[in-house]
Motif scaffolding. Sequence first.
Motif, short mmCIF file in Angstrom:
data_model
loop_
_atom_site.label_atom_id
_atom_site.label_comp_id
_atom_site.label_asym_id
_atom_site.label_seq_id
_atom_site.Cartn_x
_atom_site.Cartn_y
_atom_site.Cartn_z
N ALA A 1 102.44 28.89 39.94
CA ALA A 1 102.12 30.30 39.72
C ALA A 1 101.80 30.94 41.07
N LEU A 2 102.45 32.06 41.37
CA LEU A 2 102.23 32.71 42.66
C LEU A 2 100.77 33.10 42.81
N GLY A 3 100.13 33.54 41.72
CA GLY A 3 98.72 33.89 41.80
C GLY A 3 97.85 32.72 42.22
N ASN A 4 98.20 31.51 41.79
CA ASN A 4 97.44 30.33 42.22
C ASN A 4 97.57 30.11 43.72
N LEU A 5 98.75 30.38 44.24
CA LEU A 5 98.97 30.21 45.68
C LEU A 5 98.23 31.28 46.48
N VAL A 6 98.10 32.48 45.91
CA VAL A 6 97.30 33.51 46.58
C VAL A 6 95.84 33.05 46.66
N LEU A 7 95.32 32.53 45.56
CA LEU A 7 93.94 32.01 45.57
C LEU A 7 93.80 30.85 46.54
N ALA A 8 94.80 29.97 46.59
CA ALA A 8 94.76 28.85 47.52
C ALA A 8 94.78 29.33 48.96
N GLY A 9 95.59 30.36 49.24
CA GLY A 9 95.63 30.90 50.59
C GLY A 9 94.31 31.54 50.98
N ALA A 10 93.69 32.27 50.04
CA ALA A 10 92.38 32.86 50.32
C ALA A 10 91.35 31.76 50.57
N TYR A 11 91.45 30.68 49.83
CA TYR A 11 90.55 29.53 50.01
C TYR A 11 90.68 28.97 51.43
N LEU A 12 91.90 28.83 51.90
CA LEU A 12 92.12 28.31 53.25
C LEU A 12 91.67 29.31 54.31
N ARG A 13 91.99 30.57 54.09
CA ARG A 13 91.65 31.61 55.06
C ARG A 13 90.14 31.76 55.23
N LEU A 14 89.40 31.54 54.16
CA LEU A 14 87.96 31.77 54.16
C LEU A 14 87.17 30.48 54.37
N GLY A 15 87.76 29.57 55.10
CA GLY A 15 87.03 28.36 55.49
C GLY A 15 86.83 27.40 54.34
N GLU A 16 87.78 27.36 53.40
CA GLU A 16 87.71 26.47 52.24
C GLU A 16 86.47 26.72 51.40
N ASP A 17 86.17 28.00 51.22
CA ASP A 17 85.07 28.44 50.37
C ASP A 17 85.69 29.00 49.09
N PHE A 18 85.64 28.22 48.01
CA PHE A 18 86.33 28.61 46.78
C PHE A 18 85.74 29.88 46.19
N ASN A 19 84.43 29.99 46.16
CA ASN A 19 83.81 31.17 45.55
C ASN A 19 84.12 32.44 46.35
N ALA A 20 84.18 32.31 47.66
CA ALA A 20 84.57 33.47 48.48
C ALA A 20 86.01 33.86 48.19
N ALA A 21 86.86 32.87 47.93
CA ALA A 21 88.26 33.16 47.60
C ALA A 21 88.36 33.94 46.30
N VAL A 22 87.55 33.55 45.31
CA VAL A 22 87.55 34.26 44.03
C VAL A 22 87.12 35.72 44.23
N ARG A 23 86.07 35.92 45.03
CA ARG A 23 85.60 37.30 45.29
C ARG A 23 86.68 38.12 45.99
N ALA A 24 87.33 37.52 46.97
CA ALA A 24 88.36 38.24 47.72
C ALA A 24 89.53 38.62 46.82
N CYS A 25 89.95 37.70 45.96
CA CYS A 25 91.09 38.00 45.09
C CYS A 25 90.72 39.00 44.00
N ALA A 26 89.46 39.00 43.58
CA ALA A 26 89.03 40.03 42.62
C ALA A 26 89.17 41.42 43.24
N ARG A 27 88.89 41.55 44.54
CA ARG A 27 89.08 42.83 45.22
C ARG A 27 90.57 43.16 45.33
N THR A 28 91.36 42.18 45.72
CA THR A 28 92.79 42.40 45.88
C THR A 28 93.44 42.90 44.60
N PHE A 29 93.06 42.30 43.47
CA PHE A 29 93.69 42.63 42.19
C PHE A 29 92.87 43.65 41.39
#
Length: 405
Positions: free
Chosen positions: A147-175
């Motif tokens: 799922a492309l959305g899963n890869l977006v979350l995975a990319g945010a996870y990597l970009r944000l220093g492997e912080d999963f919760n920060a990735a969720v927050r960032a993607c909530a803003r994006t979408f």
Amino acid sequence: MSGRTAVTLFSGGRGGAGIVRGLLGTPGIDLTILVNGYDNGHSTGALRRYLPGMLGPSDFRKNLLVHLDDGDPRQAALRAVLEHRLPAGTTRERLGELTDAIGSPDGGTGPFPSLPPSAGAAIARDLTAFLRRLDSRPGGLDLTDCALGNLVLAGAYLRLGEDFNAAVRACARTFESPIRLLNVTNGENAFLVALKQDGRLLADEADIVAPQDTAAITDLFLLNVPLTPTCRAELAGRPAEEVRRALTRRRAAVSLNPEARDAIRDADLIVYGPGTPHSSLLPSYLTPGIADAIAESRATAKVFVVNKRDDHDVQGLSAPELAGLTLAYLGDPGNARATVTHVLSHRAPEAPPVPSDVAVSGVWAGARWLTADLEDPARPGAHCGPCTVRALAGIAGEAALARAR
């Protein structure tokens, strides 16, 4: 519901979607959804193996799209990104081309022409972070059906220093999510395993949601590493208590997300939503500290919404038995702490049965029991959002009045 009402909903992926939409359509609701990240399905499991340390993104992705309206072209484009599945044979280069199209200045080209430019830029930024990982570790992930959305979350996870919760927050803003979407834990990696009554293992979340026999699941475990085939073979056929001890020694240490704790404590209404119990809901209740947060909550109503139909993992269980599982996993089997104040169940032959004494008395384990017609006529098997929200509003209003007396 009058004024501003803080609602905190325990949810999984799609099981509570109708209720969520009903809550979002109700003025004055501030909605928080609490989800765990233990999903481990086919492509999600492959992604988690490729990125050791990352939780499963699928249920978060499903909650990021629940507010999106297909009648609005820009929202439909956001939904399309989240749900787009990469076709068989997708290469790193093809994903790179798709990323470039999404991030193009005109707001997205190719399959997502109506994508808002700001969202397209953010999505492309996170996909680029994921592409960099593919470049550094080529050949480690088959992109087919991801799922492309899963890869977006995975990319945010990597970009944000492997912080999963920060990735969720960032993607909530994006979408552009109006929901406060939170992981129940601080993001510690863990793998879900279930034990059946006879000692047989369901070795991951994918096994738990799959078709299975009617033998009861008696235990859930969050492990620090996934079970290997060798470990599974070693445990096969051993007595249940021996398997239980072996799994207990492998438990992961997880901790309660402070934002989730505050959302529970500050809620006016807590809803234990519908979903697959042993994969989507009960694992969240294993989080240390979550039961105390519920007990300390200011919520006047804590409502268990019964599933409308059986799931593979709870075949044949009655509605009170389903509610009892929630109490047991929250460490309050007798409901002495009023962990559940109300139970809301659907009135239909195919719904989990309600014993006649409970139906007549309207009381179970000290909680009020209410039965209503909660089915969405357009989607048999799903909860009708407006109907269920009206019932929840009535419960919350009555409970608030009772407390005020």
